[in-house]
Design an enzyme around this catalytic site. Sequence first.
Site: not given
Length: 485
Positions: A26, A113, A159, A280, A286, A288, A293, A320, A325, A328
Amino acid sequence: MSTSAKLWGGRFQKPTHELVDQLNASLPFDQRLAHHDILGSLAHVTMLARQGIVPLEDARAIAQGLRTILREIEEQRFTFRLTDEDIHLSVERRLRELIGPAAGRLHTARSRNDQVALDFRLWLRDTILDIAAGIVETARALLDVAEAHHDVVMPGYTHLQRAQPVLLAHHLHAYVTMLDRDLARLRELYGRVNRSPLGSGALAGVPYPIDRELVAALLAMDGILENSIDAVSDRDFALEFLAVLAILMAHLSRLAEELVLWSSSEFGFIEFDDAFATGSSIMPQKKNPDVAELLRGKSGRVFGHLIGLLAVVKGLPLAYNKDLQEDKEGVFDAADTVSLLLRVLPPMLRTMRIDRERMALAAEANFTLATDVADALVRAGVPFREAHEVVGRMVAYCLASGKTFADLDRDELERFHPQLAAIALPRTAWDAIRSREHPGGTGTQHVASALRVSRQRLDEASEWITRQRERVEQAFRRLLSEELP
Ligand code: ARG
């Protein structure tokens, strides 16, 4: 040392397969816990010395060695080796190189642990404060925009159809109140994270006269976890953190979606600053809204990390298991993702241009005053259902004849209801807004005071963050000084 050259190698005759080393390690991701691992060890060895569990001289050598290692890591002079498996063994290996066999006493009355559970909690404690600070800044940016545009009206939607006029400040404040609850959730979680598992050992506790409260106090924690089996095996604190971030991202992605819509030519309500938009590669015209987003899109990975960790923990027998592990990387990624977004959002919000004229026009178009006309009839004694029906017929008539309410003359109005010509009808978005001066409503005065209350709450949250940070820093400074053990 045994042939395997592992710190746990005593009972093994063969070294581990290199692919097993790769799978098992790890270190590539938990080296991020190095700082907290070393501080946890400093607190642990201080307690061991005070309780007479290890000789003071050895404890001092260990503490000095740990401080040296921390410097090596901070100055990027520390070599992380995959064969060290994880950050805990990595630090211990280096400690032995630096101070010799006395290093072997550090792991007395401790298991990886309880050690890893502590490190993760200490790291998360700091991270919660960073994210909380980011939420405060984002909410403050929303308040700044709201205050600077306190007199801007816009259509409120249901709506995604124009429904009733609201203040832009009221709409933005809705997000502030969401963020305020996200903050409250993080603050509550902080208290549950800030508890020490140390002393739980592998799972059953340890056969030494330890002082768990002392370790917790040295680390500025709020106390200890009460059950050793739970302390080493549950990860609900990480799950809760991911859940809070997931809800936060759900809020932010709704904001993001609205900003994307508002910046379209169809709405034309806002324009992002050039620094917060992109172009773009094929269409030269464009502009954007990529930042918004990505804010919307990155919610997906944060939700995913929550589900991922739930799946890891589900069905695991106590206590444990190495599965844990896997706790994380998702948490790290979720924290990094959210923390970057919370730094980008405030300047993006503060620099966007708002087209108040377009918003105001839209606020009064499409019969957004219809409910208010019905309400005016109700105030003249007409039952609401009847008023609703009357105004519904007015709308149908206007749609068919290409008129607005303002175009209807006295005769036309009287045909719909005898009272209509006699009463004052709402004519502008401001009439609708002025009539909603109550707690929670979009009335100007109420909104102004709601913004003030929110700002005070954010100041209070910000002071809380500073207090927690100072408390932790003070404890860490002490552990790093020569004063201990
Ligand atoms: N690297 C391990 C983890 O992150 C540390 C705990 C290992 N414990 C063990 N008994 N092998 O979970």
